[in-house]
Design a protein around this motif. Structure first.
Motif, short mmCIF file in Angstrom:
data_model
loop_
_atom_site.label_atom_id
_atom_site.label_comp_id
_atom_site.label_asym_id
_atom_site.label_seq_id
_atom_site.Cartn_x
_atom_site.Cartn_y
_atom_site.Cartn_z
N LEU A 1 78.80 70.51 0.86
CA LEU A 1 79.64 69.49 1.20
C LEU A 1 79.62 69.28 2.87
O LEU A 1 78.74 70.32 3.28
CB LEU A 1 81.15 70.21 1.02
N GLY A 2 79.96 68.50 3.35
CA GLY A 2 79.73 68.12 4.70
C GLY A 2 78.32 67.60 4.97
O GLY A 2 77.60 66.94 4.10
N GLY B 1 79.87 59.96 8.89
CA GLY B 1 79.25 61.45 8.32
C GLY B 1 80.40 62.53 8.49
O GLY B 1 80.66 63.26 7.46
N PHE B 2 80.77 62.78 9.81
CA PHE B 2 81.72 64.08 9.72
C PHE B 2 82.98 63.79 9.13
O PHE B 2 83.67 64.88 8.59
CB PHE B 2 81.93 64.23 11.40
N ASN B 3 83.38 62.52 9.29
CA ASN B 3 84.83 62.20 8.39
C ASN B 3 84.80 62.46 7.04
O ASN B 3 85.61 63.07 6.30
CB ASN B 3 85.20 60.92 8.88
N LEU B 4 83.50 62.01 6.25
CA LEU B 4 83.15 62.33 4.89
C LEU B 4 83.45 63.83 4.68
O LEU B 4 83.96 64.20 3.55
CB LEU B 4 81.90 61.59 4.57
N LEU C 1 84.85 66.01 6.37
CA LEU C 1 86.48 66.78 6.33
C LEU C 1 86.95 66.29 4.95
O LEU C 1 87.79 67.20 4.36
CB LEU C 1 87.19 66.22 7.51
N ARG C 2 86.86 65.16 4.46
CA ARG C 2 87.31 64.99 3.32
C ARG C 2 86.73 65.39 2.09
O ARG C 2 87.52 65.85 0.97
CB ARG C 2 87.43 63.25 3.00
N ASP C 3 85.29 65.86 2.21
CA ASP C 3 84.67 66.92 1.00
C ASP C 3 85.68 68.09 1.08
O ASP C 3 86.11 68.61 -0.12
CB ASP C 3 83.52 67.12 1.61
N ALA C 4 85.86 68.81 2.26
CA ALA C 4 86.50 69.80 2.21
C ALA C 4 87.99 69.80 1.71
O ALA C 4 88.39 70.84 0.90
CB ALA C 4 86.69 70.40 3.76
N TRP C 5 88.72 68.87 2.20
CA TRP C 5 89.92 68.85 1.70
C TRP C 5 90.09 68.69 0.32
O TRP C 5 90.90 69.25 -0.34
CB TRP C 5 90.73 67.54 2.51
N GLU C 6 89.31 67.81 -0.25
CA GLU C 6 89.47 67.48 -1.96
C GLU C 6 89.14 68.51 -2.48
O GLU C 6 89.62 69.00 -3.68
CB GLU C 6 88.53 66.23 -2.03
N LEU C 7 87.94 69.27 -2.12
CA LEU C 7 87.43 70.54 -2.95
C LEU C 7 88.66 71.47 -3.04
O LEU C 7 88.75 72.13 -3.83
CB LEU C 7 86.27 71.01 -2.13
N ALA C 8 89.42 71.61 -1.73
CA ALA C 8 90.15 72.77 -1.76
C ALA C 8 91.47 72.32 -2.43
O ALA C 8 92.00 73.21 -3.30
CB ALA C 8 90.81 73.04 -0.16
N LEU D 1 89.03 53.74 9.42
CA LEU D 1 89.97 54.79 9.65
C LEU D 1 90.21 55.96 8.56
O LEU D 1 90.43 56.81 8.94
CB LEU D 1 91.31 54.07 9.68
N PHE D 2 89.72 55.45 7.45
CA PHE D 2 90.01 56.35 6.27
C PHE D 2 89.19 56.67 5.21
O PHE D 2 89.00 57.37 4.33
CB PHE D 2 91.45 55.61 5.46
N GLY D 3 87.94 55.84 5.70
CA GLY D 3 86.96 55.93 4.48
C GLY D 3 87.08 55.00 3.41
O GLY D 3 87.74 54.07 3.58
#
Ligand SMILES: Cc1cc2nc3c(=O)[nH]c(=O)nc-3n(C[C@H](O)[C@H](O)[C@H](O)COP(=O)(O)OP(=O)(O)OC[C@H]3O[C@@H](n4cnc5c(N)ncnc54)[C@H](O)[C@@H]3O)c2cc1C
Length: 396
Positions: free
Chosen positions: A291-292, A305-308, A310-317, A392-394
């Motif tokens: 991820l990341g 890239g960086f925002n994607l 953070l979304r990887d991390a949140w969704e996985l959690a 803003l949100f991807g």
């Protein structure tokens, strides 16, 4: 001992994952090559979307970060233009009823805030431990570690491997090197990004500038008392720019950028890094997930890239927290994660790559359509709204 999750890499993405998991009853251990309290000396300006801010709020680091002097700068508008061609557009936070379109955050300040939050949390940490390989399996993943802390009783050159075992290994090492068994697509843009800190004669008004020039895209991100500069160029041109004295560099910058953002008075910390796109089509396999930046490294032009990551991390959690313990890392759970991230990841990769193709060169044939794209964006409210929403949100 079998952990639920081993997180490889406590950069912004790995730390966000670990902090998100700390909200539940999950046994997490984080391994990072950095010694405790050590953060990379060189800083970077990260463009954070509104969606990414919401994630940092949920893991409890945003409030402290936004109070730290100069750590967070709101972006009030984004001015997009091209040198020597028609077409220009401005995206403004006010038009969308928002306080800011996004934020510029210092990598070092963000990392310090995340490190402090992890130290306060229940998450176990292994510092100064370099992961040499992550191996997948059916029952568990093995994370192999070269741990200098354990080498006191052996020859200094000898590597002691003390593997960690987990239902799931989440690799956020910034490169994906630890998870070498995953196939990656790679495209070298043949360009480098020159980054630097710029100081200006008058305070900025929160405008970020994206300008398409004969060298390639340039960005000025408002940051505390100046701007973070990203100037893309060929490696030879970047070497020339690095070799300039500060005064010569500022003159060249003013020539390229025009007077849009006021007069530059000083430049500091000029550095370059190569521009590549590298991503894993399928980032999860055999109890391991990347991820990341380990899952997708993108050109910085669109700040995606960086925002994607953070979304990887949140969704996985969220998916781990939603799974019974015995399902953590199982094929079904990994498939659910891959499905949930596919559209956002692939659209972010295509959006960024498309933008570089359209705006990253100076062929006259391309200059005209991109002038048109900018003009259309400016004159069609729905297109502008869609573009702003993506920033803003991807893209979902
Ligand atoms: C030189 C450079 C400049 C950049 N500049 C910009 C910029 O100006 N603007 C922008 O938006 N983005 C920029 N980026 C991209 C941005 O830094 C990344 O999107 C972001 O850092 C990704 O976060 P991450 O947590 O995935 O990885 P990273 O931030 O790379 O963190 C990885 C973590 O893993 C640890 N680690 C690495 N290998 C191992 C290992 N084998 N074992 C244990 N731990 C390990 C590291 O110590 C680190 O803490 C830049 C990237 C680079 C490389």
């Amino acid at each position: 001992m079998l952990h639920d999750v081993v997180v490889v890499g406590a950069g912004p993405v790995g730390s966000t994952l670990a902090l998100s998991l700390a909200a539940g009853d999950v046994d997490v251990i984080v391994v990072d090559a950095r010694p405790a309290g050590r953060i990379a000396r060189s800083d970077r300006s990260l463009a954070l979307s509104h969606g990414a801010r919401l994630i940092l709020e949920r893991v409890g680091v945003w409030d402290g970060l936004s109070l730290a002097a100069g750590a967070v700068t709101p972006i009030a508008r984004i001015d997009i233009s091209q040198a020597g061609g028609f077409g220009q557009t401005q995206l403004a936070a006010q038009e969308h009823g928002l306080a800011a379109l996004g934020y510029v955050v210092s990598y070092r300040a963000l990392q310090a805030a995340l490190d402090a939050a992890l130290a306060r949390s229940s998450v176990a940490m292994r510092h100064a431990a370099t992961v040499t390989a992550v191996r997948g399996g059916t029952a568990h993943a093995a994370v192999e570690i070269a741990d200098p802390a354990l080498t006191g009783f052996v020859e200094a050159s000898e590597t002691i491997r003390a593997p960690l075992f987990a239902r799931l290994a989440a690799v956020a090492d910034g490169t994906g090197d630890a998870m070498a068994f995953v196939a990656r697509q790679r495209h070298d843009y043949g360009q480098v990004a020159l980054v630097a800190k710029l100081f200006v004669a008058a305070p900025h008004d929160g405008t970020a500038y994206e300008r398409f020039t004969p060298d390639g895209p340039m960005a000025l991100l408002p940051e505390h008392d100046g701007y973070g500069l990203v100037w893309t160029a060929t490696p030879a041109r970047a070497q020339q720019l690095l070799a300039f004295s500060d005064d010569e560099f500022l003159l060249e910058l003013a020539r390229h950028f025009g007077a849009r953002s006021g007069r530059f008075t000083r430049v500091a910390d000029r550095r370059t890094f190569p521009l590549v796109m590298e991503y894993a089509r399928e980032p999860a396999r055999a109890r391991c997930v990347a991820l990341g930046n380990a899952a997708q490294t993108l050109h910085p032009v669109a700040g995606q890239g960086f925002n994607l990551g953070l979304r990887d991390a949140w969704e996985l959690a969220q998916i781990v927290l939603d799974s019974p313990r015995e399902q953590i890392g199982a094929d079904e759970m990994l498939a659910r994660y891959s499905r949930s991230r596919r559209t956002d990841r692939m659209a972010g990769i295509a959006f960024t790559h498309g933008l570089v193709r359209l705006f990253g060169n100076d062929l006259p044939l391309v200059r005209w359509p991109r002038g048109l794209a900018l003009t259309l964006l400016d004159s069609v409210p729905a297109a502008k709204r869609a573009f702003t929403h993506a920033m803003l949100f991807g893209i979902r």
